[in-house]
Design an enzyme around this catalytic site. Structure first.
Site, mmCIF file in Angstrom:
data_model
loop_
_atom_site.group_PDB
_atom_site.id
_atom_site.type_symbol
_atom_site.label_atom_id
_atom_site.label_comp_id
_atom_site.label_asym_id
_atom_site.label_seq_id
_atom_site.Cartn_x
_atom_site.Cartn_y
_atom_site.Cartn_z
ATOM 1 N N ARG A 65 44.666 24.622 102.767
ATOM 2 C CA ARG A 65 43.714 25.728 102.913
ATOM 3 C C ARG A 65 44.396 26.932 103.566
ATOM 4 O O ARG A 65 44.155 28.079 103.200
ATOM 5 C CB ARG A 65 42.474 25.299 103.712
ATOM 6 N N TYR A 121 30.021 47.414 90.873
ATOM 7 C CA TYR A 121 29.794 46.120 90.238
ATOM 8 C C TYR A 121 28.562 45.435 90.848
ATOM 9 O O TYR A 121 28.411 45.366 92.064
ATOM 10 C CB TYR A 121 31.048 45.245 90.417
ATOM 11 N N ASP A 193 38.073 48.489 94.649
ATOM 12 C CA ASP A 193 37.929 47.367 93.713
ATOM 13 C C ASP A 193 38.549 47.830 92.397
ATOM 14 O O ASP A 193 37.939 48.568 91.632
ATOM 15 C CB ASP A 193 36.451 47.006 93.537
ATOM 16 N N LYS A 217 39.557 38.573 85.698
ATOM 17 C CA LYS A 217 39.514 39.529 84.602
ATOM 18 C C LYS A 217 40.928 39.726 84.034
ATOM 19 O O LYS A 217 41.432 38.846 83.391
ATOM 20 C CB LYS A 217 38.854 40.819 85.088
HETATM 21 C C1 LIG Z 1 33.919 40.364 87.933
HETATM 22 C C2 LIG Z 1 34.024 41.410 88.974
HETATM 23 C C3 LIG Z 1 33.912 41.086 90.325
HETATM 24 C C4 LIG Z 1 33.590 39.689 90.815
HETATM 25 O O1 LIG Z 1 34.585 38.777 90.502
HETATM 26 P P1 LIG Z 1 34.332 37.195 90.254
HETATM 27 O O2 LIG Z 1 35.702 36.713 89.987
HETATM 28 O O3 LIG Z 1 33.399 37.091 89.083
HETATM 29 O O4 LIG Z 1 33.732 36.657 91.489
HETATM 30 C C5 LIG Z 1 34.061 42.109 91.254
HETATM 31 N N1 LIG Z 1 34.292 43.375 90.867
HETATM 32 C C6 LIG Z 1 34.385 43.725 89.568
HETATM 33 C C7 LIG Z 1 34.648 45.152 89.209
HETATM 34 C C8 LIG Z 1 34.259 42.752 88.580
HETATM 35 O O5 LIG Z 1 34.352 43.103 87.297
#
Ligand SMILES: *Cc1c(COP(=O)(O)O)cnc(C)c1O
Length: 394
Positions: A65, A121, A193, A217
């Site tokens: 961890r 998001y 982000d 993503k």
């Molecule tokens: C998908 C996404 C998230 C969240 O990510 P997860 O891996 O689904 O928890 C946060 N910010 C953006 C811009 C996203 O597209």
């Protein structure tokens, strides 16, 4: 390249100053494994690590961890890809993008203020509304395309300011350098982000202190692994508490998740080019279609944020949205007729995905009912364009 370089040693990849983004992605974390010469990384599943005879941990690992070799490789690779020349970056990897965002929020104290974009998001906004506001943390949402409103929201006491640009799914462009200056004047940490724009947008160069990714993503890139990361310009200061949240909160990725993400990262630069070419071709074609009311894609010259996008991005990326003339029923009907694109949530995979965001976001959505979001994959652009045009033609 140094043939003695081992990925279990200090630093691994080629010198940052010397190489381009594709080379950096291919070599991220260091290529050849010390001891075995393995060119592809091993997956280390051990949860626990032997102590030295004197009780120390000279090999650097204690318990999985806290740290493990496969995650360390991914974290180092992410630093190399994001950090750039002369980087002192540090990275904490998580089990999902929202776990990464949560670790940023877990680094705060009651009474702190978080400023977030009004059209960021959905999941991050929901985390702020449902969870973070319960901790006595003040959460303020603002339209960050309005810099005066953003300055007022930050005030003199914000602790964390989130930026997401272009926003998802409306694709509004925020001037990162301008918001970074406001955040820093208030003593706040600026977090970008950058999930949808890796390599295309370099938030550290625009003043960000932290860059957050859902690696689910584009880094993973194949719609088969969840993950998240927080990368800090410098390991000291606020990031130390994010690292603490990783260790004590425990939202860490498995070694196999780390391996898959690293495997995806090898082709990130190549894929981002293909996503960008496909999305631009689709945006231009949609814009000319009589049944399309508007196209939201920052690389189109008519987009309201185009000039700022040109300044802070090197391409438009693979994500766009468009509004079908009519309402929800017309948009749904277009989505139903697609044959190359798949109707599914998420983005950043090799396959083109289309989504009616208003129906997933529910009643409180700011998203128009006639809007479809498209994550353009790496299929032949002509096939994707033809699919959308014939779906629009009915
Ligand atoms: C998908 C996404 C998230 C969240 O990510 P997860 O891996 O689904 O928890 C946060 N910010 C953006 C811009 C996203 O597209």
């Amino acid at each position: 390249m140094d043939s003695e370089r081992g990925r279990t040693g200090q630093g691994g990849g080629p010198s940052h100053a010397a190489v381009g983004p594709s080379t950096r992605c291919v070599h991220a974390g260091g290529l050849v494994e010390a001891g075995t010469g393995a060119v592809a990384p091993s997956i280390c599943l051990s949860t626990t690590f032997e102590r030295d005879a004197d009780g120390g941990f000279s090999r650097g690992y204690t318990y999985a961890r806290s740290n493990n070799p496969t995650r360390a490789l991914l974290e180092r690779g992410l630093c190399e890809v994001e950090g750039g020349a002369g980087s002192r970056a540090a990275c904490a990897a998580f089990g999902s993008g929202l776990a990464a965002a949560a670790a940023v929020h877990q680094a705060l104290r009651a009474g702190d203020r978080v400023v977030a974009p009004l059209d960021g998001y959905w999941g991050t906004a929901s985390q702020l509304r449902a969870m973070v506001s319960r901790w006595g943390i003040e959460v303020v949402f603002v339209d960050m395309t309005d810099l005066d409103a953003t300055r007022a929201a930050i005030g003199s006491r914000a602790s964390v300011v989130w930026v997401e640009t272009p926003s998802n799914p409306l694709m509004a462009v925020v001037d990162v350098a301008a918001v970074a200056a406001m955040a820093h004047a208030a003593g706040a940490v600026l977090v970008v982000d950058n999930t949808a724009f890796p390599l295309i947008q370099k938030p550290f160069e625009l003043g960000a202190d932290l860059v957050m990714y859902s690696t689910t993503k584009y880094f993973g890139g194949h719609s088969d692994v969840l993950g998240g990361a927080v990368i800090a310009k410098e390991a000291e200061g606020f990031f130390a508490r994010v690292r603490e949240a990783q260790n004590l909160g425990g939202g860490v990725p498995s070694p196999f998740d780390c391996w898959l993400t690293l495997r995806g990262m090898r082709t990130l630069a190549l894929r981002m080019r293909a996503h960008g070419e496909g999305a631009l071709a689709l945006a231009e074609a949609l814009q000319r279609h009589a049944r399309v009311e508007r196209v939201n894609y920052a690389w189109l010259p008519g987009h309201p944020g185009h000039a700022v996008a040109r300044r802070q991005m090197s391409g438009g990326g693979g994500l766009l949205s468009f509004c079908v003339r009519g309402g929800r029923a017309e948009a749904m009907a277009v989505a139903a007729r697609l044959r190359v694109a798949t109707r599914a949530t998420s983005l950043g995979g090799v396959e083109t995905l289309v989504e009616h965001r208003a129906s997933i976001e529910g009643a409180a959505t700011r998203c128009p009912e006639n809007l479809l979001r498209v994550s353009v994959g790496i299929e032949d652009a002509a096939d994707v364009v033809a699919d959308f045009l014939s779906a629009l033609d009915g």
